[in-house]
Scaffold this motif. Sequence first.
Motif, PDB file in Angstrom:
ATOM      1  N   ARG A 175       0.845  -1.190   0.000  1.00 38.00           N
ATOM      2  CA  ARG A 175       0.000   0.000   0.000  1.00 38.00           C
ATOM      3  C   ARG A 175       0.881   1.240   0.000  1.00 38.00           C
ATOM      4  NH1 ARG A 175      -5.178   1.488   0.970  1.00 38.00           N
ATOM      5  NH2 ARG A 175      -5.432   3.442   2.101  1.00 38.00           N
ATOM      6  N   GLY A 176       0.430   2.265  -0.715  1.00 42.50           N
ATOM      7  CA  GLY A 176       1.189   3.521  -0.754  1.00 42.50           C
ATOM      8  C   GLY A 176       1.071   4.269   0.558  1.00 42.50           C
ATOM      9  N   LEU A 177       1.795   5.364   0.674  1.00 44.20           N
ATOM     10  CA  LEU A 177       1.705   6.161   1.904  1.00 44.20           C
ATOM     11  C   LEU A 177       1.630   7.651   1.592  1.00 44.20           C
ATOM     12  CD1 LEU A 177       4.851   7.240   2.304  1.00 44.20           C
ATOM     13  CD2 LEU A 177       5.178   4.956   3.182  1.00 44.20           C
ATOM     14  N   LEU A 178       1.210   8.392   2.584  1.00 46.11           N
ATOM     15  CA  LEU A 178       1.110   9.848   2.472  1.00 46.11           C
ATOM     16  C   LEU A 178       2.293  10.417   3.239  1.00 46.11           C
ATOM     17  CD1 LEU A 178      -2.727  10.163   3.258  1.00 46.11           C
ATOM     18  CD2 LEU A 178      -1.641   9.992   1.019  1.00 46.11           C
ATOM     19  N   PHE A 179       3.282  10.892   2.512  1.00 47.72           N
ATOM     20  CA  PHE A 179       4.544  11.321   3.120  1.00 47.72           C
ATOM     21  C   PHE A 179       4.520  12.840   3.271  1.00 47.72           C
ATOM     22  CE2 PHE A 179       9.350  11.688   2.880  1.00 47.72           C
ATOM     23  CZ  PHE A 179       9.593  10.927   4.013  1.00 47.72           C
ATOM     24  N   ILE A 180       4.495  13.290   4.510  1.00 49.56           N
ATOM     25  CA  ILE A 180       4.386  14.734   4.761  1.00 49.56           C
ATOM     26  C   ILE A 180       5.733  15.319   5.155  1.00 49.56           C
ATOM     27  CG2 ILE A 180       3.331  16.508   6.198  1.00 49.56           C
ATOM     28  CD1 ILE A 180       0.979  14.663   6.665  1.00 49.56           C
ATOM     29  N   LEU A 181       6.137  16.370   4.460  1.00 51.59           N
ATOM     30  CA  LEU A 181       7.305  17.157   4.872  1.00 51.59           C
ATOM     31  C   LEU A 181       6.784  18.514   5.309  1.00 51.59           C
ATOM     32  CD1 LEU A 181      10.025  16.661   2.079  1.00 51.59           C
ATOM     33  CD2 LEU A 181       9.969  15.628   4.358  1.00 51.59           C
ATOM     34  N   SER A 182       7.004  18.871   6.553  1.00 55.33           N
ATOM     35  CA  SER A 182       6.597  20.202   7.030  1.00 55.33           C
ATOM     36  C   SER A 182       7.802  20.934   7.576  1.00 55.33           C
ATOM     37  CB  SER A 182       5.606  20.106   8.186  1.00 55.33           C
ATOM     38  OG  SER A 182       4.361  19.646   7.781  1.00 55.33           O
ATOM     39  N   SER A 183       7.765  22.245   7.455  1.00 58.89           N
ATOM     40  CA  SER A 183       8.798  23.089   8.064  1.00 58.89           C
ATOM     41  C   SER A 183       8.322  24.515   7.948  1.00 58.89           C
ATOM     42  CB  SER A 183      10.134  22.938   7.326  1.00 58.89           C
ATOM     43  OG  SER A 183      10.113  23.660   6.112  1.00 58.89           O
ATOM     44  N   PRO A 184       8.906  25.432   8.725  1.00 59.94           N
ATOM     45  CA  PRO A 184       8.597  26.831   8.452  1.00 59.94           C
ATOM     46  C   PRO A 184       9.118  27.191   7.066  1.00 59.94           C
ATOM     47  CG  PRO A 184      10.251  26.628  10.208  1.00 59.94           C
ATOM     48  CD  PRO A 184       9.884  25.249   9.794  1.00 59.94           C
ATOM     49  N   SER A 185       8.490  28.171   6.365  1.00 56.44           N
ATOM     50  CA  SER A 185       9.015  28.518   5.042  1.00 56.44           C
ATOM     51  C   SER A 185      10.464  28.948   5.154  1.00 56.44           C
ATOM     52  CB  SER A 185       8.302  29.610   4.293  1.00 56.44           C
ATOM     53  OG  SER A 185       7.280  30.210   4.607  1.00 56.44           O
ATOM     54  N   GLY A 186      11.289  28.464   4.241  1.00 60.59           N
ATOM     55  CA  GLY A 186      12.707  28.803   4.233  1.00 60.59           C
ATOM     56  C   GLY A 186      13.571  27.731   4.872  1.00 60.59           C
ATOM     57  N   ALA A 187      12.972  26.744   5.547  1.00 55.56           N
ATOM     58  CA  ALA A 187      13.798  25.719   6.206  1.00 55.56           C
ATOM     59  C   ALA A 187      14.195  24.592   5.265  1.00 55.56           C
ATOM     60  CB  ALA A 187      13.109  25.170   7.437  1.00 55.56           C
ATOM     61  N   GLY A 188      13.678  24.641   4.044  1.00 54.13           N
ATOM     62  CA  GLY A 188      14.206  23.715   3.037  1.00 54.13           C
ATOM     63  C   GLY A 188      13.270  22.651   2.519  1.00 54.13           C
ATOM     64  N   PHE A 241      -1.622  33.104   6.053  1.00 56.06           N
ATOM     65  CA  PHE A 241      -1.341  34.463   5.528  1.00 56.06           C
ATOM     66  C   PHE A 241      -2.533  35.031   4.753  1.00 56.06           C
ATOM     67  CE2 PHE A 241       2.956  32.322   4.914  1.00 56.06           C
ATOM     68  CZ  PHE A 241       3.432  32.719   6.149  1.00 56.06           C
ATOM     69  N   GLY A 242      -3.742  34.792   5.227  1.00 49.68           N
ATOM     70  CA  GLY A 242      -4.918  35.379   4.588  1.00 49.68           C
ATOM     71  C   GLY A 242      -5.372  34.692   3.306  1.00 49.68           C
ATOM     72  N   HIS A 243      -4.698  33.589   2.942  1.00 49.41           N
ATOM     73  CA  HIS A 243      -5.159  32.845   1.764  1.00 49.41           C
ATOM     74  C   HIS A 243      -5.473  31.430   2.191  1.00 49.41           C
ATOM     75  CE1 HIS A 243      -4.126  36.086  -0.881  1.00 49.41           C
ATOM     76  NE2 HIS A 243      -2.899  36.134  -0.360  1.00 49.41           N
ATOM     77  N   ARG A 244      -6.295  30.768   1.395  1.00 49.20           N
ATOM     78  CA  ARG A 244      -6.660  29.395   1.750  1.00 49.20           C
ATOM     79  C   ARG A 244      -5.887  28.395   0.893  1.00 49.20           C
ATOM     80  NH1 ARG A 244     -13.011  29.568   1.601  1.00 49.20           N
ATOM     81  NH2 ARG A 244     -12.542  30.924  -0.167  1.00 49.20           N
ATOM     82  N   TYR A 245      -5.531  27.295   1.542  1.00 45.83           N
ATOM     83  CA  TYR A 245      -4.781  26.213   0.899  1.00 45.83           C
ATOM     84  C   TYR A 245      -5.487  24.906   1.237  1.00 45.83           C
ATOM     85  CZ  TYR A 245      -0.832  29.515   0.843  1.00 45.83           C
ATOM     86  OH  TYR A 245      -0.017  30.597   0.650  1.00 45.83           O
ATOM     87  N   GLY A 246      -5.602  24.006   0.280  1.00 47.18           N
ATOM     88  CA  GLY A 246      -6.259  22.729   0.576  1.00 47.18           C
ATOM     89  C   GLY A 246      -5.720  21.585  -0.262  1.00 47.18           C
ATOM     90  N   THR A 247      -5.879  20.372   0.274  1.00 50.26           N
ATOM     91  CA  THR A 247      -5.420  19.161  -0.415  1.00 50.26           C
ATOM     92  C   THR A 247      -6.612  18.467  -1.056  1.00 50.26           C
ATOM     93  OG1 THR A 247      -3.778  18.879   1.318  1.00 50.26           O
ATOM     94  CG2 THR A 247      -4.202  16.979  -0.097  1.00 50.26           C
ATOM     95  N   PRO A 248      -6.707  18.502  -2.379  1.00 54.49           N
ATOM     96  CA  PRO A 248      -7.845  17.849  -3.018  1.00 54.49           C
ATOM     97  C   PRO A 248      -7.732  16.323  -2.896  1.00 54.49           C
ATOM     98  CG  PRO A 248      -6.686  19.346  -4.550  1.00 54.49           C
ATOM     99  CD  PRO A 248      -5.812  19.154  -3.352  1.00 54.49           C
ATOM    100  N   LYS A 249      -8.860  15.672  -2.600  1.00 49.13           N
ATOM    101  CA  LYS A 249      -8.847  14.213  -2.455  1.00 49.13           C
ATOM    102  C   LYS A 249      -8.509  13.535  -3.769  1.00 49.13           C
ATOM    103  CE  LYS A 249     -12.372  13.860   1.134  1.00 49.13           C
ATOM    104  NZ  LYS A 249     -13.823  13.683   1.271  1.00 49.13           N
ATOM    105  N   GLY A 250      -9.128  14.076  -4.828  1.00 48.28           N
ATOM    106  CA  GLY A 250      -8.859  13.592  -6.181  1.00 48.28           C
ATOM    107  C   GLY A 250      -8.680  12.094  -6.249  1.00 48.28           C
ATOM    108  N   ALA A 251      -7.586  11.693  -6.878  1.00 44.88           N
ATOM    109  CA  ALA A 251      -7.361  10.276  -7.133  1.00 44.88           C
ATOM    110  C   ALA A 251      -6.553   9.611  -6.021  1.00 44.88           C
ATOM    111  CB  ALA A 251      -6.619  10.152  -8.461  1.00 44.88           C
ATOM    112  N   ILE A 252      -6.244  10.353  -4.957  1.00 42.91           N
ATOM    113  CA  ILE A 252      -5.295   9.831  -3.960  1.00 42.91           C
ATOM    114  C   ILE A 252      -5.756   8.511  -3.344  1.00 42.91           C
ATOM    115  CG2 ILE A 252      -4.294  10.251  -1.675  1.00 42.91           C
ATOM    116  CD1 ILE A 252      -3.857  13.110  -2.460  1.00 42.91           C
ATOM    117  N   ARG A 253      -7.026   8.442  -2.983  1.00 47.75           N
ATOM    118  CA  ARG A 253      -7.496   7.243  -2.279  1.00 47.75           C
ATOM    119  C   ARG A 253      -7.252   5.965  -3.065  1.00 47.75           C
ATOM    120  NH1 ARG A 253     -12.330   9.731   1.175  1.00 47.75           N
ATOM    121  NH2 ARG A 253     -11.006  10.149   2.964  1.00 47.75           N
ATOM    122  N   ASN A 254      -7.629   5.971  -4.352  1.00 43.21           N
ATOM    123  CA  ASN A 254      -7.432   4.759  -5.159  1.00 43.21           C
ATOM    124  C   ASN A 254      -5.967   4.487  -5.426  1.00 43.21           C
ATOM    125  OD1 ASN A 254     -10.087   4.009  -5.364  1.00 43.21           O
ATOM    126  ND2 ASN A 254     -10.451   5.323  -7.147  1.00 43.21           N
ATOM    127  N   ALA A 255      -5.212   5.575  -5.615  1.00 41.25           N
ATOM    128  CA  ALA A 255      -3.789   5.421  -5.935  1.00 41.25           C
ATOM    129  C   ALA A 255      -3.032   4.725  -4.797  1.00 41.25           C
ATOM    130  CB  ALA A 255      -3.181   6.783  -6.224  1.00 41.25           C
TER     131      ALA A 255
END
Length: 219
Positions: free
Chosen positions: A18-31, A91-105
Amino acid sequence: MTGQPITPPLQTNTLKRRGLLFILSSPSGAGKTTLSRMLLEADNHVEMSVSATTRAPRPGEQDGVHYHFVSDAEFDRMIEEDDFYEWAEVFGHRYGTPKGAIRNALKEGRDFLFDIDWQGTQQLYQKDAQDVVSVFILPPSLDELRRRLEARAQDSATVIDARMERARAEISHWAEYDYVVINDDVEECFARVCEILDAERMRRTRQTGLIPFVRELMG
Ligand code: 5GP
């Protein structure tokens, strides 16, 4: 083999997984953007989850590649239609992760890379904890972080101040992540990120082909 996707078959010579959801988080500028790019270049088993955002494109950013740039009305419609795994205002804008094809993939063993903040990570974790692997990238120091943001020269001093302020808030969430890596040397940091991904792919619970394999093995 029949039924393979057109992209190169994943996990050649190994078991179905099974695939995985790999999250990379950091403050902007940390790479994390650099690390994401390196990972996508080095490993064609992983693909980017492209977020939707209401903010305007920066120079060089392409619609559908860096983000899906959408209007406020379009974003509202996507929320109403439950098109998002998660979304947040930054920062006053909205960001979102569309479900799209991820579940089946995921069932086909494809991995997705997410460049999202702690809020997105928490929401994704709540929706699908079993598939999430989260990595937090720390800068070596806040001075270095500011230097990197200034070197980028894409934002005004006020925006950089706001990003530094937000960096502190972002960093305070480090302990909610599965892994934490300090990005002092980017090559070194990248090597650690690859090791994490490799090991997580090998988890017994992700290797869906193990049961038939072991059955066969034991006759
Ligand atoms: P930027 O405008 O610099 O591209 O991104 C600003 C912030 O929004 C970054 O911290 C980034 O991680 C976050 N972000 C980008 N896409 C998403 C998303 O789909 N969901 C959430 N929650 N945050 C996101």
